[in-house]
Design an enzyme around this catalytic site. Structure first.
Site, PDB file in Angstrom:
ATOM      1  N   LEU A 109       0.671  -1.239   0.050  1.00 41.74           N
ATOM      2  CA  LEU A 109      -0.004   0.187  -0.103  1.00 41.74           C
ATOM      3  C   LEU A 109       0.874   1.339   0.127  1.00 41.74           C
ATOM      4  CD1 LEU A 109      -2.724   0.163   2.680  1.00 41.74           C
ATOM      5  CD2 LEU A 109      -2.978   0.394   0.254  1.00 41.74           C
TER       6      LEU A 109
ATOM      7  N   CYS B   2      28.067  -3.997  -8.943  1.00 40.96           N
ATOM      8  CA  CYS B   2      28.528  -5.187  -8.387  1.00 40.96           C
ATOM      9  C   CYS B   2      28.464  -5.998  -9.423  1.00 40.96           C
ATOM     10  CB  CYS B   2      27.562  -5.310  -7.297  1.00 40.96           C
ATOM     11  SG  CYS B   2      28.376  -6.798  -5.915  1.00 40.96           S
TER      12      CYS B   2
ATOM     13  N   HIS C 252      27.612  -1.105  -4.044  1.00 38.76           N
ATOM     14  CA  HIS C 252      26.288  -0.964  -4.644  1.00 38.76           C
ATOM     15  C   HIS C 252      25.909   0.922  -4.224  1.00 38.76           C
ATOM     16  CE1 HIS C 252      24.669  -4.531  -5.578  1.00 38.76           C
ATOM     17  NE2 HIS C 252      25.404  -5.083  -4.505  1.00 38.76           N
TER      18      HIS C 252
ATOM     19  N   GLU D 274      24.067   2.956  -5.061  1.00 34.32           N
ATOM     20  CA  GLU D 274      22.630   3.004  -5.037  1.00 34.32           C
ATOM     21  C   GLU D 274      22.362   3.307  -3.485  1.00 34.32           C
ATOM     22  OE1 GLU D 274      23.687   0.555  -6.299  1.00 34.32           O
ATOM     23  OE2 GLU D 274      22.383  -1.308  -5.918  1.00 34.32           O
TER      24      GLU D 274
HETATM   25  N1  GLN Z   1      27.333 -12.349  -7.213  1.00 33.98           N
HETATM   26  C1  GLN Z   1      28.331 -11.518  -7.254  1.00 33.98           C
HETATM   27  C2  GLN Z   1      29.123 -11.692  -5.912  1.00 33.98           C
HETATM   28  O1  GLN Z   1      28.804 -12.103  -5.032  1.00 33.98           O
HETATM   29  C3  GLN Z   1      27.842 -10.204  -7.255  1.00 33.98           C
HETATM   30  C4  GLN Z   1      26.997 -10.002  -6.078  1.00 33.98           C
HETATM   31  C5  GLN Z   1      25.969  -8.448  -6.139  1.00 33.98           C
HETATM   32  O2  GLN Z   1      25.953  -8.075  -7.336  1.00 33.98           O
HETATM   33  N2  GLN Z   1      25.889  -8.014  -5.143  1.00 33.98           N
HETATM   34  O3  GLN Z   1      30.341 -11.371  -5.841  1.00 33.98           O
END
Ligand code: GLN
Length: 538
Positions: A15, A385, A514, A516
């Site tokens: 929601l 990543c 990451h 983000e």
């Molecule tokens: N599978 C890859 C690793 O473990 C990338 C992981 C991811 O994209 N968070 O290193």
């Protein structure tokens, strides 16, 4: 002393309780209060780390290495605070703690029972957050829907917190469907969910009406009468094009002031200027950029779930606001390039391509093909990543002539394991110890100067959030570099390479972390900013 705001939801999940919580938090913060938030997930999983993204949405990684619910991402983005993993409480954590305490003999010969021991442990965890953060407001979002068997003990803990004499406000987010064939907004589902809530001993102070449209006076009157809440305390929360508008919509209705009044607190003015300005930049941007996200976690049945990549989308929006462009996200399931390679030509019309994180081998060759297309056609590319790792594989195969190069995650017997398991992960995987064992959370990244990454960050080192088991194999760094792949970020000891780029292209960069997760509307992540700028052709 902290004030607690509990947020419950009715009838359906999804929601927007998380956004409601985050937006109310932003409004309170703008009035001079410190705010933090807690998400309660009624599942038995100890954390979200082992959940499939198509099942539960993205896994949000906290600075302190928690693998948590995506709502913590909304809280960090809206509140602009760093939130610890302790702010995601699950049934699994609660029961585990109580059972372990029992085994340690901490209950001194007593019968350990669901009541009172489980709500006690829930309360302890919630109050711990208040004590540790010293926040003026602790917002607690109770996952699931009232009337579920699953969250009943969490509702009981919330009721008790009020009974204990804490400053407490209850906000119930209800659903008002507009039935197409009638053209009418219906309030009965909301009335039923409020009744279910009252059966737990909780009377809502506010009702937030989630609907396609704003709730009108006629319905407010009806809801007030049947739900025992004053009309003035019924808040409209209609569908919005841009979620960052929600705090402004709440502010218009004086939601923040009303919460403060209930608690006899006084606002120290309201400061929403910067937020307003950014929202209006987002709304008024004219230039459209098409950002392709080449992912693999979308399909559940006949529906698509963009929640798997929610933070990536938000980071794109943040950077776009600052560059005054309107991003259109184009979802691309990488698996289609494996079946129909001619579809790669569709990538030509994109302003840029993101290859986000992921695990395992499905869709991987499709992603690699998309990266090759981006590199050869000089389309801005940003790898997150797994996206970096796959860019390295593509480069190794097609530029360094290491035919069949791969990650040992996909092919343990590859002749050229350019991506290999982190040495400290070998034992963990052998022992099949999967919960919370990756390289996780905020880690230092030393950024090389006079590189694309170096120029964007403008700093020698940054802290970014990681979640991985594999890395660019140190054995292949020499050959990659010799062929022009620049390693522009690493761990302080230089061992793990954490950013890679091809500086001759418009934008071709991948991060082992990451980015983000550190992006905010008020402070976009610099790498996203560089990527969006390139997409805009600036
Ligand atoms: N599978 C890859 C690793 O473990 C990338 C992981 C991811 O994209 N968070 O290193």
């Amino acid at each position: 002393m902290a004030s607690y705001v509990f947020v419950t939801g009715g009838v359906v999940s999804g929601l927007g309780k998380g956004l409601t919580t985050a937006s109310l938090g932003r409004v309170l913060e703008s009035k001079g209060f410190s705010v933090t938030a807690v998400k309660i997930d009624p599942y038995i999983n100890v954390d979200a780390g082992t959940l499939r993204p198509t099942e539960h949405g993205e896994v949000w990684v906290t600075e302190d290495g928690g693998e948590t619910d995506q709502d913590l991402g909304h809280y960090e983005r809206f509140l602009d605070v760093t939130i610890s993993k302790e702010h995601n409480i699950t049934t699994g954590q609660v029961y585990r703690e109580v059972i372990e305490k029992e085994r340690r003999g901490e209950f001194l010969g007593k019968t350990v029972e669901v009541i009172p021991h489980i709500p006690d442990e829930i309360k302890r965890r919630i109050k711990n957050v208040a004590n540790r953060t010293k926040a003026d407001f602790v917002l607690v979002e109770i996952g699931g829907v009232v009337g579920d068997y699953q969250n009943i003990l969490f509702l009981e803990a919330a009721r008790q917190i009020k009974f204990d004499g804490e400053n407490t406000v209850f906000v119930h987010v209800g659903f008002l469907p507009v039935l197409r064939h009638l053209g009418e907004m219906k309030s009965k589902p909301l009335q039923h969910s409020v009744r279910a809530l009252m059966q737990t001993g909780i009377i809502p102070d506010f009702i937030v009406c989630r609907s396609e449209y704003p709730v009108d006076g006629v319905r407010k009157e009806k809801i007030a009468m049947f739900c025992n809440v004053r009309e003035n305390d019924i808040i409209s929360n209609p569908d919005v094009e841009n979620v960052y508008e929600l705090p402004l919509i709440f502010e218009e209705q004086k939601f923040g002031e009303k919460v403060l009044q209930k608690l006899n607190l006084k606002p120290a003015g309201t400061d929403m200027k910067k937020w307003k300005e950014l929202v209006s930049r987002m709304k008024n941007a004219q230039t459209v950029i098409n950002v392709g996200i080449v992912g693999k976690y979308f399909d559940i049945g006949d529906y698509r779930l963009s929640d798997s990549y929610i933070s990536v989308i938000e980071a794109v929006k943040h950077a776009s606001a600052w560059h005054d462009v309107k991003p259109e996200i184009v979802w691309i399931d990488s698996k289609k390039f494996e079946k129909n390679p001619e579809k790669l030509a569709e990538l030509a019309k994109l302003s840029g391509i993101i290859v986000p994180g992921g695990f395992g081998s499905t869709g991987i060759e499709g992603k690699i093909a998309a990266i090759k297309y981006a590199r050869e056609n000089n389309i801005p590319f940003f790898g997150l990543c797994y996206g970096l790792q796959l860019a390295v594989i593509e480069f190794a195969r097609n530029v360094c002539s290491l035919e069949g190069a791969n990650s040992t995650e996909i092919n343990p017997d590859t002749e050229y394991p350019v991506i290999d398991i982190l040495p400290e992960q070998v034992k963990i995987i052998e022992g099949k110890n999967y919960g919370a064992t990756m390289r996780l959370g905020g880690q230092k990244v030393v950024v090389k100067q006079n590189t694309v990454a170096g120029n964007l960050y403008g700093k020698d080192y940054v802290v970014e959030r990681f979640r991985h088991r594999y890395e660019i194999s140190p054995k292949y760094i020499g050959i990659l570099e010799k062929n022009g792949f620049v390693m522009s970020g690493s761990t302080p000891d230089k061992r793990i390479k954490q950013i890679g780029e091809l500086p001759k292209l418009k934008f071709f960069l991948g991060a082992q972390f990451h980015p983000e997760f550190t992006s905010r509307l008020t402070a976009p992540n610099p790498l996203f900013s560089g990527f969006i700028k390139a997409c805009a052709g600036k």
